[in-house]
Enzyme design. Structure first.
Site, PDB file in Angstrom:
ATOM      1  N   HIS A  38       0.770  -1.488  -0.033  1.00 43.75           N
ATOM      2  CA  HIS A  38       0.069  -0.091  -0.067  1.00 43.75           C
ATOM      3  C   HIS A  38       0.971   1.545   0.485  1.00 43.75           C
ATOM      4  O   HIS A  38       0.422   2.454   0.629  1.00 43.75           O
ATOM      5  CB  HIS A  38      -0.556  -0.027   0.885  1.00 43.75           C
ATOM      6  CG  HIS A  38      -0.835  -0.371   2.762  1.00 43.75           C
ATOM      7  ND1 HIS A  38       0.877   0.333   3.582  1.00 43.75           N
ATOM      8  CD2 HIS A  38      -0.910  -1.245   3.441  1.00 43.75           C
ATOM      9  CE1 HIS A  38       0.688  -0.399   4.363  1.00 43.75           C
ATOM     10  NE2 HIS A  38      -0.361  -1.723   4.273  1.00 43.75           N
TER      11      HIS A  38
ATOM     12  N   ASN B 182      -4.640   3.026   7.723  1.00 47.27           N
ATOM     13  CA  ASN B 182      -3.026   3.477   7.098  1.00 47.27           C
ATOM     14  C   ASN B 182      -2.082   2.708   6.301  1.00 47.27           C
ATOM     15  O   ASN B 182      -2.712   1.345   6.297  1.00 47.27           O
ATOM     16  CB  ASN B 182      -2.682   2.685   9.010  1.00 47.27           C
ATOM     17  CG  ASN B 182      -2.842   3.495   9.983  1.00 47.27           C
ATOM     18  OD1 ASN B 182      -3.056   4.923  10.220  1.00 47.27           O
ATOM     19  ND2 ASN B 182      -2.982   2.959  11.237  1.00 47.27           N
TER      20      ASN B 182
ATOM     21  N   ASP C 145      -6.216  -4.071   0.710  1.00 46.50           N
ATOM     22  CA  ASP C 145      -5.796  -4.307   1.760  1.00 46.50           C
ATOM     23  C   ASP C 145      -7.487  -4.089   2.740  1.00 46.50           C
ATOM     24  O   ASP C 145      -7.294  -3.262   3.421  1.00 46.50           O
ATOM     25  CB  ASP C 145      -5.355  -2.531   1.848  1.00 46.50           C
ATOM     26  CG  ASP C 145      -4.764  -2.176   3.421  1.00 46.50           C
ATOM     27  OD1 ASP C 145      -4.883  -3.566   4.081  1.00 46.50           O
ATOM     28  OD2 ASP C 145      -4.069  -1.027   3.834  1.00 46.50           O
TER      29      ASP C 145
END
Ligand code: DOR
Ligand code: ZN
Length: 402
Positions: free
Chosen positions: A215, A256, A283
């Site tokens: 990510h 996050n 994610d």
């Protein structure tokens, strides 16, 4: 077991043509403009787009131990609804996946449901303690482990990461890095990502270890990784749908790494165009509404990934569907060593059928996932998954309400 797929616009990393595909015993047996077989099941695509099913390099199914958020069955059903037949699951379960027992639990449960192919990561440090690596030696004889990760948190001790890279290199495991320096987490999440990215890139340069940067969200991190790649480090770069679909000024949402600025999104898109981005990982991080209210970071994403990426990348930025197939199927399959990700003879018969012209409004009530936590609720994107086929079997089909 046979299936004949007919009248599809077949698109993968290199191809785009109208044709048919014949699948036998789970594998692609024949591809062509005219295939005819008697007495077998026919799946008529009516000219819609058929691509290799997607593979998610980064998802959280919360099983074992956090199954009120998600479990292997609901996560897999959500994956199928999103067009995925393969996922790589992170280790931040309860217990953390640091042992053979937890690994076997996940593998057995995914075999029992037999919905998608699951690769379960083991943690880099034992129980995420940030320092202990002894379990990695114990698990070195397990031939099915492909990747290790402390995702959810970063490995803050640099020498621990260096030692972990040595072990990973020896075992040909991928290190999946959640780049967040904890000493900066509460201070500045941009510095937190940038510092740890720079460190991991530097460490990766010392060996041939396969480092997968999860990510990636800042323009600086993108730059550090590109520099590392240019210098020959063995790094792959993962981006997420939400870091290209949202910007902080308009849609801030707790995740996050955080939702970033417009310039960061532009840097990601530029990196895709330069061929520097390797995979899209969702994610997928399910949480309950109550947990979100209390500040748990993350969002679900596996059911909305394609339409967001298709709209943002292909529709709005002229990236080809072939390229999107490379990021969502071909490269993830290569990374995780799965016999998937492209349409050619001998490859698993895994496909996703898509109506690319259909506009869809994101509605979490329709999710198969237990998690309804998405900032995309009510937004409209192009591209709807109509069906997902795995090993020549239709595992998901959109119900049409007339
Ligand atoms: O926002 C996030 N949520 N980022 C992560 O890295 C972990 C994930 C989770 O597990 O909820
Ligand atoms: Zn992460």
């Amino acid at each position: 077991m046979e299936l004949l797929i007919k009248n599809a616009r077949i698109i993968d990393v290199t191809q785009d043509f109208v044709g048919n595909i014949y699948i036998k015993n789970g594998f692609i047996e024949e591809i062509g403009k005219e295939i005819n077989k008697d007495n077998i099941e026919v799946f008529d695509c009516k000219g819609k787009v058929l691509m290799p099913a997607f593979i998610d390099t980064h998802a959280h199914f919360r099983d074992p131990g956090l199954t009120w958020k998600e479990d292997i069955e609901t996560g897999s059903l959500a994956a199928l609804k999103g067009g995925y037949t393969g996922v790589c699951l992170m280790a931040n379960t309860n217990p953390i996946c640091s042992s053979k027992e937890t690994l076997e639990y996940v593998r057995n449960k995914s075999k029992e449901f037999n919905l998608i192919d699951i690769h379960q990561c083991i943690s880099i440090t034992k129980n995420f303690d940030g320092i202990t690596l002894s379990h990695l030696e114990d698990l070195a004889t397990d031939n099915e482990i492909k990747a290790i990760s402390d995702d959810g948190v970063g490995v803050s001790n640099s020498n621990t990461m260096r030692e972990a890279m040595k072990i990973a290199e020896k075992n040909n495991w991928i290190i999946m890095s959640h780049a967040e320096s904890p000493e900066f987490s509460k201070v500045d999440m941009r510095i937190a990502e940038n510092m740890m990215t720079l460190r991991d890139v530097e460490l990766a340069k010392l060996s041939k270890v396969r480092l997968h940067m999860c990510h990636v969200s800042t323009k600086e991190a993108i730059k550090y990784i590109i520099d590392g790649k240019m210098e020959g480090a063995n790094i792959t770069l993962e981006i997420t749908p939400h870091h290209i679909g949202l910007t902080r000024d308009i849609n801030d949402y707790r995740v996050n790494p955080p939702i970033r600025e417009k310039e960061d999104v532009e840097a990601i898109i530029e990196a895709i165009k330069l061929g520097m981005v390797d995979t899209i990982g969702t994610d997928h991080a399910p949480h309950t509404a109550e947990e979100k209210q209390k500040g748990s970071p993350g969002m679900v994403g596996i059911e909305t990934a394609f339409s967001i990426c298709y709209t943002k990348l292909v529709k709005e930025n002229n990236i080809s569907l072939n390229k999107l197939s490379e990021l969502m199927s071909y490269n993830p399959a290569k990374l995780l060593d799965m016999n998937k990700g492209k349409i050619s003879v001998g490859i698993d018969g895994d496909f996703v059928l898509i109506d690319i012209d259909k506009k869809v409004k994101i509605n979490p009530k329709e999710f198969a996932s237990k998690g309804k936590n998405t900032p995309f609720e009510g937004m409209e994107f192009y591209g709807e998954v109509l069906a997902t086929i795995k090993g020549g079997k239709v595992k998901y089909q959109l119900k049409v309400n007339n």
